[in-house]
Design a protein around this motif. Structure first.
Motif, short mmCIF file in Angstrom:
data_model
loop_
_atom_site.label_atom_id
_atom_site.label_comp_id
_atom_site.label_asym_id
_atom_site.label_seq_id
_atom_site.Cartn_x
_atom_site.Cartn_y
_atom_site.Cartn_z
N UNK A 1 14.42 -1.08 -0.50
CA UNK A 1 13.12 -0.74 -1.49
C UNK A 1 11.82 -0.90 -0.70
N UNK A 2 11.97 -1.54 0.48
CA UNK A 2 10.75 -1.55 1.37
C UNK A 2 10.36 -0.41 2.22
N UNK A 3 11.46 0.36 2.60
CA UNK A 3 11.25 1.48 3.64
C UNK A 3 10.13 2.25 3.21
N UNK A 4 9.32 2.41 4.05
CA UNK A 4 8.36 3.32 4.12
C UNK A 4 8.62 5.06 3.93
N UNK A 5 7.86 5.69 3.01
CA UNK A 5 8.26 6.99 2.74
C UNK A 5 7.80 7.89 3.94
N UNK A 6 8.93 8.84 4.04
CA UNK A 6 8.37 10.10 5.22
C UNK A 6 8.42 11.09 4.70
N UNK B 1 0.66 -1.15 -0.14
CA UNK B 1 -0.17 -0.08 0.05
C UNK B 1 1.00 1.23 -0.07
N UNK B 2 0.43 2.22 -0.36
CA UNK B 2 1.14 3.77 -0.47
C UNK B 2 0.94 4.12 0.76
N UNK B 3 1.97 4.07 1.67
CA UNK B 3 1.88 4.31 3.04
C UNK B 3 3.07 5.69 3.02
N UNK B 4 2.87 6.57 4.07
CA UNK B 4 3.57 7.70 4.38
C UNK B 4 3.66 7.82 5.78
N UNK B 5 4.88 8.18 6.49
CA UNK B 5 4.96 8.51 7.79
C UNK B 5 5.29 10.18 7.69
N UNK B 6 4.38 10.76 8.53
CA UNK B 6 4.51 12.38 8.52
C UNK B 6 5.16 12.75 10.21
N UNK B 7 6.20 13.23 10.19
CA UNK B 7 6.93 13.58 11.46
C UNK B 7 6.78 15.05 11.63
N UNK B 8 6.30 15.45 12.72
CA UNK B 8 6.42 16.73 13.12
C UNK B 8 7.54 17.23 14.29
N UNK B 9 8.44 17.82 13.56
CA UNK B 9 9.60 17.82 14.65
C UNK B 9 9.86 19.17 15.15
N UNK C 1 -2.21 5.87 2.91
CA UNK C 1 -1.94 5.47 4.51
C UNK C 1 -1.14 6.27 5.11
N UNK C 2 -1.49 7.02 6.23
CA UNK C 2 -0.46 7.92 6.73
C UNK C 2 -0.68 7.65 8.17
N UNK C 3 0.66 7.64 8.88
CA UNK C 3 1.02 7.62 10.22
C UNK C 3 1.59 8.93 10.62
N UNK C 4 1.15 9.22 11.76
CA UNK C 4 1.85 10.50 12.53
C UNK C 4 2.87 10.11 13.52
#
Length: 218
Positions: free
Chosen positions: A31-36, A2-10, A206-209
Motif C-alpha cells: 500500500x505504500x509503494x510509490x507509483x511509477x 505526498x503524491x509521488x511518482x517515479x518516471x523511468x525512461x527505459x 512530486x516526481x523522480x526521474x
C-alpha cells in the motif's frame, strides 16, 4: 503521504521481459509503494489482449505474437512508437478505471493540441483519433486496485504491420502517426511534453526521474 511518482525512461526494450517486470512490480507492491510511469519503445511485436479473437490476426508473418493480460484486442508495438506504462495505485488515487482512461485520453488530446492537431476520444472505442485514424491505443489491467499496461502513441514508426491485423479488433481501421501530421517530430520533446501533461492530469506533485529498472527485480 505526498503524491509521488517515479518516471523511468527505459529506451528500446523487448516486450516479454518488460511485461513480466510490470506483473512482478504489481504483484509485489505494498500500500505504500510509490507509483511509477515507464516510458519506452518496443522491438516489433503484436500483443493480443486476454479476450482477443484470433481472427483479428490476419497475417503476422515474422513478427511474434504475445498473448497478454490487458484488456482489448490485438495491437502492434515497434520502434518509433512511444509506449507509456502506468503502474498506479488507483484505489489510493480514488480513480475508477473509466476515470483513468479518460485522463489518459485527455493527456494525448492536450499533447496534440500543442502541435496544432485536433484530436478526440471515442466513447465506444478507447484511444485517441485524428480524422477517424487512430494515433494512440489504450489497454489496461487492474489487479488489487493497481493498474499496469497503458498507452501506445504513434510518433514516426513504420505503420505497415498494422495492415497485418485488425487494429484493436476493427477491420479496416485507419492508423496514423505524428510525423504525418506535423513537420518535425523530436521524440525527446514529445516524451517531455507528454510526461508533464500526464503527471499533472494524474495529480502528482512530486516526481523522480530514472533511466533504468534498477531496484526492480527484472
Amino acid at each position: 503521504m505526498s503524491e509521488q511518482i517515479v518516471v523511468r525512461d527505459l529506451g528500446l526494450v523487448e516486450y516479454l521481459p518488460t511485461w513480466q517486470s510490470m506483473q512482478r512490480f504489481t504483484a509485489e507492491r505494498t500500500p505504500d509503494t510509490v507509483d511509477e510511469i515507464w516510458l519506452l519503445e518496443h522491438q516489433p511485436v503484436f500483443t493480443q489482449g486476454h479476450a482477443g479473437k484470433t481472427e483479428h490476426l490476419l497475417n503476422p508473418g515474422d513478427i511474434p505474437v504475445v498473448q497478454v493480460d490487458r484488456g482489448g484486442q490485438v495491437t502492434y508495438h515497434g520502434p518509433g512508437q512511444l509506449v507509456v506504462y502506468l503502474l498506479l495505485n488507483i484505489r489510493r488515487k480514488k480513480f475508477g478505471v473509466k476515470e483513468l482512461v479518460a485522463r489518459m485520453e485527455a493527456s494525448i488530446v492536450e499533447l496534440l493540441q500543442g502541435y496544432g492537431v485536433a484530436a478526440y476520444a471515442k466513447a465506444d472505442a478507447p484511444g485517441v483519433y485524428v480524422d477517424e485514424a487512430k494515433i494512440c491505443s489504450l489497454g489496461l489491467r487492474v489487479r488489487k486496485g493497481c493498474s499496469f499496461h497503458g498507452l501506445a502513441f504513434n510518433l514516426d514508426m513504420d505503420l505497415e504491420p498494422f495492415n497485418r491485423i485488425n487494429p484493436c479488433g476493427y477491420a479496416g481501421m485507419a492508423v496514423t502517426r505524428l510525423i504525418n501530421l506535423v513537420d518535425n517530430v523530436d521524440r525527446e520533446s514529445v516524451k517531455d511534453s507528454l510526461i508533464e501533461i500526464l503527471v499533472t492530469r494524474l495529480e502528482y506533485n512530486e516526481r523522480t526521474n530514472a533511466n533504468s529498472l534498477e531496484g526492480i527485480d527484472v
